[in-house]
Write an enzyme that holds these catalytic residues in place. Structure first.
Site, PDB file in Angstrom:
ATOM      1  N   GLN A 105       0.855  -1.191   0.000  1.00 18.38           N
ATOM      2  CA  GLN A 105       0.000   0.000   0.000  1.00 18.38           C
ATOM      3  C   GLN A 105       0.893   1.245   0.000  1.00 18.38           C
ATOM      4  O   GLN A 105       0.915   2.027   0.933  1.00 18.38           O
ATOM      5  CB  GLN A 105      -0.933  -0.014   1.209  1.00 18.38           C
ATOM      6  CG  GLN A 105      -1.868  -1.215   1.226  1.00 18.38           C
ATOM      7  CD  GLN A 105      -2.842  -1.186   2.386  1.00 18.38           C
ATOM      8  OE1 GLN A 105      -3.390  -0.148   2.738  1.00 18.38           O
ATOM      9  NE2 GLN A 105      -3.057  -2.348   2.997  1.00 18.38           N
ATOM     10  N   LYS A 201      -0.026  -9.588 -17.171  1.00 16.43           N
ATOM     11  CA  LYS A 201      -1.210  -9.959 -16.404  1.00 16.43           C
ATOM     12  C   LYS A 201      -2.089  -8.740 -16.187  1.00 16.43           C
ATOM     13  O   LYS A 201      -1.648  -7.602 -16.310  1.00 16.43           O
ATOM     14  CB  LYS A 201      -0.813 -10.540 -15.044  1.00 16.43           C
ATOM     15  CG  LYS A 201      -0.238  -9.496 -14.079  1.00 16.43           C
ATOM     16  CD  LYS A 201       0.032 -10.059 -12.703  1.00 16.43           C
ATOM     17  CE  LYS A 201       0.487  -8.936 -11.766  1.00 16.43           C
ATOM     18  NZ  LYS A 201       0.799  -9.403 -10.417  1.00 16.43           N
ATOM     19  N   ARG A 203      -4.878  -7.510 -13.141  1.00 22.40           N
ATOM     20  CA  ARG A 203      -5.468  -7.805 -11.835  1.00 22.40           C
ATOM     21  C   ARG A 203      -6.846  -7.166 -11.722  1.00 22.40           C
ATOM     22  O   ARG A 203      -7.045  -6.018 -12.136  1.00 22.40           O
ATOM     23  CB  ARG A 203      -4.556  -7.261 -10.725  1.00 22.40           C
ATOM     24  CG  ARG A 203      -4.995  -7.647  -9.326  1.00 22.40           C
ATOM     25  CD  ARG A 203      -4.057  -7.030  -8.286  1.00 22.40           C
ATOM     26  NE  ARG A 203      -2.724  -7.568  -8.374  1.00 22.40           N
ATOM     27  CZ  ARG A 203      -2.309  -8.673  -7.776  1.00 22.40           C
ATOM     28  NH1 ARG A 203      -3.171  -9.370  -7.055  1.00 22.40           N
ATOM     29  NH2 ARG A 203      -1.075  -9.098  -7.884  1.00 22.40           N
ATOM     30  N   THR A 234      -0.676 -15.326  -1.379  1.00 21.84           N
ATOM     31  CA  THR A 234      -1.570 -16.472  -1.529  1.00 21.84           C
ATOM     32  C   THR A 234      -1.101 -17.435  -2.612  1.00 21.84           C
ATOM     33  O   THR A 234      -1.616 -18.545  -2.717  1.00 21.84           O
ATOM     34  CB  THR A 234      -2.995 -16.006  -1.871  1.00 21.84           C
ATOM     35  OG1 THR A 234      -2.973 -15.315  -3.129  1.00 21.84           O
ATOM     36  CG2 THR A 234      -3.531 -15.076  -0.793  1.00 21.84           C
ATOM     37  N   THR A 237      -0.889 -15.351  -8.063  1.00 22.35           N
ATOM     38  CA  THR A 237      -0.196 -14.688  -9.168  1.00 22.35           C
ATOM     39  C   THR A 237       0.919 -15.564  -9.721  1.00 22.35           C
ATOM     40  O   THR A 237       1.020 -15.777 -10.939  1.00 22.35           O
ATOM     41  CB  THR A 237       0.400 -13.356  -8.688  1.00 22.35           C
ATOM     42  OG1 THR A 237      -0.646 -12.499  -8.257  1.00 22.35           O
ATOM     43  CG2 THR A 237       1.176 -12.677  -9.802  1.00 22.35           C
TER      44      THR A 237
END
Length: 326
Positions: A105, A201, A203, A234, A237
């Protein structure tokens, strides 16, 4: 005589929070010191109490805490420990953050969002930190969020040399999992003398951890591909990127990342992936279910890199010189 002269020498003291004691002990061993005994516990309502059992007055203090899960608890503990050192009259307080929480962030993507990486820097500064030492920030500009010296260490030499020693470099291709990692992947290419490929990619901005891989830019057919990233959370990706490489004819895929966050479904995704090896450093503790059951997981020690940087800081040396070859 109008004053008092002293002939005292500089004193280093090394402290650790409770998040990742194994890494702290290894760094302390390499420095030839012991971790300062600390009394730390949680009250019934979750409040954290900390007290050092040795005087820190006039010492150059180094405090290590990695922001692992539960991340908010360990960040708060680190802030309390910094405050305790400030009130104990420490000469300087260097905060060692192997994994910097909230680093993703680092800017506003949309309106009404926080810049939480800046907030963490402000909190450490307000608590009393005089210097920050960290490893592979998500983006380099986070260094500018802290109003004081920041030593940014890199795991690239450790990871790249490990991979380079295992793989036939004639067949090696370095792959960036997205456009944001291209600069880092370029450094890998320079170090290993390998070509570069990129996984494009997109998102989903409204769904966390949701990624769709579109295409591979570069030659990967029949190649051993090394996907390089700063962190794996996680695993969505990186596993999708690996699938895209295999779909484009890659012979094998190795995944490397500095920070193995490995939360949520990561364990199952890594176990079920066609990737032959996942290589991380120990900036974060490896979840027990992975370290015990996943034989294709390799964890390299970042302790020598951190210990060398701490010694340079304490002896007024050059941290940059540790990475000049890059």
């Amino acid at each position: 005589m109008t004053g008092i002269k002293t002939t005292g020498q500089k004193k280093m003291m090394f402290f650790s929070g409770r998040a990742h004691p194994e890494l702290a002990e290894e760094v302390a061993h390499l420095l030839g010191v012991e971790v300062v005994p600390t009394k730390a516990f949680d009250f019934a309502n979750g409040e954290i109490y900390v007290r050092y059992e040795e005087s820190a007055r006039g010492a150059d203090c180094f405090l290590i805490q990695s922001h692992t899960a539960p991340i908010n608890k360990w960040i708060m503990e680190q802030l309390i420990m910094i405050d305790a050192l400030k009130r104990a009259s420490a000469r300087s307080i260097t905060v060692i953050v192997p994994f910097y929480g909230y680093a993703r962030q680092d800017k506003k993507h949309r309106g009404r969002e926080p810049i939480s990486a800046r907030l963490i820097a402000d909190l450490m500064k307000t608590a009393g930190a005089t210097r920050v030492l960290t490893v592979d920030l998500h983006t380099d500009q986070i260094q500018g969020f802290f109003d004081g010296p920041v030593d940014h260490l890199f795991a690239l030499p450790l990871l790249a040399d490990y991979v380079g020693a295992k793989v036939d470099r004639e067949k090696l291709t370095v792959v960036s999992p997205d456009a944001g990692r291209v600069r880092v992947a370029d450094r890998w290419c320079d170090r290993l003398g390998a070509p570069l490929a990129i996984v494009h990619k997109r998102r989903d901005k409204d769904v966390a951890n949701q990624v769709t891989v579109h295409e591979v830019v570069g030659e990967v057919k029949g190649r051993v591909c090394v996907l390089v990233d700063d962190m794996i959370d996680t695993g969505g990706t990186i596993c999708a990127a690996a699938d895209a490489l295999f779909a484009h004819g890659a012979e094998d895929v190795i995944v490397t990342a500095t920070h193995g966050v490995l939360s949520g479904p990561a364990a199952d995704r890594l176990k079920n992936s066609r990737v032959s090896e996942f290589v991380f450093t120990d900036t974060l503790p490896t979840p027990g279910e992975l370290s015990a059951d996943l034989d294709k997981l390799t964890v390299l020690s970042i302790a020598p890199t951190i210990a060398s940087a701490v010694r340079e800081v304490f002896e007024d040396g050059s941290v940059t010189s540790l990475f000049d070859e890059q």
